[in-house]
Each structure stands twice: as C-alpha cells, then as structure tokens.
Design an enzyme around this catalytic site. Structure first.
Site: not given
Ligand code: CAO
Length: 437
Positions: A410, A414
């Site tokens: 992450h 995204d």
C-alpha cells in the site's frame, strides 16, 4: 542446470615447469576439501545427497555431493584426485562455507611412488621453489615465502602470519602450511564432537524434538520477516469459473496426449499477465532505499509451491510471450523439480509478480504475504459449486465459484488500482477463450 564448483589445481612452478598439482605435494597427504564460496551471499547449505562414500576413488571434477542453499541446489565436484577418507556431514546436515566437506587422501601424478620417488619429488619441489624465490626475497606482508606456498595458503583461507615458519631466515615452507592445515582439521573435529554432545543433550528429552530450520524454511523465515514491514492492502473478490471448467475439461485430454498436465493454474497465470499489460506498475520491484519502483516488462510470474522441504516460490519467465499450453508445460517442469526439491537458482530468482493457489487443499479467502521486492501477490481459494443468481437476477443457478485475494504494497499501490486489476483478471477468467487467443 545446477552449477558446479570446478577449480583447477595445477601448480606451475617457475620457468614454465609443471611439476605437480597441489593435491599431489605429498603422496598420501589427507586434505580437507572445503566448501567454497558459492556466491549469492550463501553462507550455509544443507547436504542433500552424497555421490561418494569413504574409500571411494575420485578424480578432479567428479561429483562429490549435492547441497541445497535457501536459494538453489548446487553440485559440488572434486578439486583433487584421490581417495575419500571421511565425509564430514550426514544427509540433511547443515554445512558452512569454508568448512571441510570431505577429507581426501590425495594422490600423486606418479603412481605408487617409492620412498626414493617421494624424496625426488620433495627435492624437485625444493629446487623449484628455490628457483621461484625472487632475488630480492619476495615478501607478502613481511612474510617470507614463495608464490606457490602463498597460493596454497590463499586456496585454503590460511593467514600466513598464523603459520609457524621453519625455513631459513623465517621462511614459511609448504610443509609448514600443510602442518597448519592438519592441526586445523584436528581442532575442527574436536569442536564438532563437542557440539554433537551438547546437541544430544538438548534433543534426548523424551517428549520433545528440537528441529532446526533448514534450506527453504530459512528462506521463508527471512523473506516473511522482511515482508512484515510492508503495509499490506488486501482486496478479495469471487469469480465464476464455470466456462473455465468447461474449457479445461475440453482440452485436458488433448493436452495429456501431448504430455502436458493442464490444471487451472496456467489460466490464472495467463490472465494475470494479460491484466498486467494494462496495469504494468503492478509488475514492479520496490527499491526501498531509493524509494523508487522498477517497472519490469517481463512477466516472470512466481508460483508458490508446496514441496517436501517446505514452501518454494519458483517463477515462470516471460509469461507475456507464452501460450497457456507453454505455461502449463513450464509449470509441469517446475512441479517435477519440486518433487525432487532441486531447483536451479535461475528458476528461483527474477520473479516479478506472485500467485499462490492453495485451493487444491481448501479454503475460501486467505491473506497472502508479499514476496519483496515484488509488490503484489494473489491467492486463490477452492473452486466450489455455490448457488448464485443468473444474469437476469431472477433464477438461482449452480455456479462454480473461486475466490481470489490480492495483497498489494500500500505504500506504492492504491486500492482502486488493485480493484481495477482484479476486475480485469476476473473478466479474463470468466471469458477464458480470450486467454487462448
Ligand atoms: N480448487 C479446486 N481444485 C483445484 C484448485 C482449486 N483452486 N487448484 C487446483 N485444483 C485441482 C487441479 O485441477 C488438480 O486436479 P486434476 O487432477 O483434476 O487436474 C488438482 O487440484 C491438483 O492440482 P496440482 O497441484 O497438481 O496443480 P495446480 O497447477 O493446480 O497447482 C501448484 C500447482 C504448484 C500451485 C500446487 O501444486 C501447489 O503446490 N499449491 C500449494 C501452494 C501453496 O503452498 N500456497 C500457500 C503459500 S503460503 O504458504
């Protein structure tokens, strides 16, 4: 394609005279044949197979044993002609780089020399080494010796400063180096015996067993610990594989006749590669130090594989250029290697994107762990027949459903990108004919 360690042991002594090899300096000398540095930062290996036993005769380049590091299998070959005196390890023992694997009683180039022959050899050594001493008394860090002796010391990782010199003017003779080697061997054997005794103390408890981590297990420890620092974003979905089941059933027997076992995995892999064409950023290595992504055009898809030695993750190279049947054939090859747990380094390195199919065991959703420096891994659950509404949303049908879970780093990926990729992958899986084009 396991690689072998092959080192020439011919020593040339001055004026181009090839007198003898180091391993034949003294007929009957017992030499510890050490595990050389096999690169890739490998410090220890597990002994998987011996090709020799005590008493066997070996020649240079004969196979000695197969060892396995956490990265690959390597065949070790002999550097010497001679007779195996002793194996230092049993199967599954851990051997350290720089420590002896076997003791070899080395042979002279001259068959069964008499005592006089030995003397002659010794004399010729002396003469030749004398010839090699430069007139200004060559020194190596103030150590007086000859290039040949220094070479022997280097080959055996011996610091000449530690060797007691018995030559004229404090010169280190080759006999001094051999003596030093012998002493080291004795010391090592003593140390080994002592550690065996203390280990026995630990494992001789009736209701416990101490199991040391080895090979691939150690690698799993390292990579998974590293992966702990990655913030995982996990996205899961389900996918109807009814058409895929049909397609695979239709083609399976035909492929079998070609010698290829076709499972679902090649379709999952191909679908991932096709989706990566649209989302190339997901096929990257993350460089944490420079905080940059290396987007890779080759789709080297890593496949988590269960083996008798634990989890191994080999990869199929350039999937973007392979057909489903070529992927199946490559997967079959890797599975065959998995059965003997002998992967060449090339199959274990260079992976860019991972898939883990645990569905043949069971399970629905799982949270897969990223294999750094990669940034995405997908995991598949079990194909299940489940009730679902049809396309009109009116009737309930029996659908074949598989769940997929994607984990992405992450820091650089995204959620929306991951979800879009997953949708495209699902589209290919639900319309598998597109994968055959
Ligand atoms: N659901 C239901 N059945 C499945 C399935 C799934 N998700 N995936 C495979 N199967 C079936 C196969 O089709 C095959 O059946 P057939 O004999 O009828 O063809 C059978 O299960 C065995 O498959 P396979 O294991 O021989 O071949 P594969 O290509 O499907 O999988 C591999 C290859 C290497 C992924 C698998 O052997 C393996 O090792 N899986 C374990 C992966 C793992 O350890 N994951 C966890 C990682 S984290 O610790």
């Amino acid at each position: 394609m396991a690689f072998s360690i092959k080192l020439s042991s011919i020593v040339r002594l001055g004026r181009g005279t090839q007198l003898f090899s180091f391993n034949s300096i003294r007929y009957g000398s017992v030499i510890p044949f050490k595990l050389s540095d096999i690169g890739e930062g490998i410090r220890e290996v597990t002994v998987k197979e011996w090709f020799v036993k005590a008493g066997d005769r070996v020649s240079q380049f004969d196979n000695i044993c197969e060892v396995q590091s956490d990265k690959a299998s390597v065949t070790i070959t002999s550097r010497y002609d001679g007779k195996i005196k002793m194996l230092h390890y049993k199967i599954d023992d851990v051997a350290l780089v720089g420590n002896p694997l076997v003791d070899i009683e080395v042979e002279d180039d001259i068959d069964n020399p008499t005592i006089d022959d030995n003397k002659n050899i010794e004399n010729s050594i002396k003469e030749s080494t004398e010839e090699n001493i430069p007139s200004n008394k060559e020194t190596a860090g103030k150590i007086l010796t000859t290039p040949a002796v220094r070479r022997i010391a280097t080959e055996n990782n011996i610091n000449l400063k530690n060797v007691i010199a018995t030559g004229k003017d404090g010169r280190v003779l080759k006999e001094d180096v051999l003596e030093f080697l012998n002493n080291q061997m004795k010391k090592l054997n003593n140390e080994k015996n002592t550690s065996k005794i203390s280990m026995n103390k630990i494992i001789n408890i009736d209701d416990e067993e101490v199991v040391a981590l080895k090979g691939y297990e150690k690698h799993m420890w390292k990579t998974m610990t590293k992966a702990l620092s990655i913030p995982h974003f996990v996205y899961s979905d389900e996918c109807d594989v009814t058409k895929l089941l049909e397609l695979r059933n239709e083609t399976k027997e035909y492929m079998k006749a070609q010698g290829i076992a076709l499972s679902f995995m090649p379709f999952f892999i191909k679908a991932a590669s096709k989706a990566l064409v649209e989302y190339p950023r997901l096929n990257s290595w993350l460089d944490e130090t420079t905080q940059s992504l290396r987007i890779i055009k080759r789709h080297n898809i890593s496949v988590a594989m269960d083996t008798s030695d634990g989890l191994v993750v080999p990869n199929i190279k350039n999937v973007q250029s392979l057909s489903v049947s070529q992927i199946a054939s490559e997967l079959n090859r890797l599975q065959e290697l998995g059965r003997s747990v002998s992967f060449p380094l090339a199959d274990l390195t260079g992976g860019t994107f991972s898939l883990s199919n645990i569905g043949m065991i069971g399970g629905t959703y799982t949270k897969p762990v990223i294999l750094p420096p990669q940034i995405v891994i997908g995991a598949l659950g079990k194909i299940q027949k489940l009730p679902r509404f049809d396309n009109d949303g009116k009737n309930i049908i029996a659908a074949n459903i598989i769940s997929v879970s994607w984990a992405a780093d992450h820091r650089v990926i995204d959620g929306v990108t991951m979800a879009k990729f997953s949708n495209l992958w699902r589209y290919y899986i639900e319309n598998p004919a597109l994968l055959m084009i």
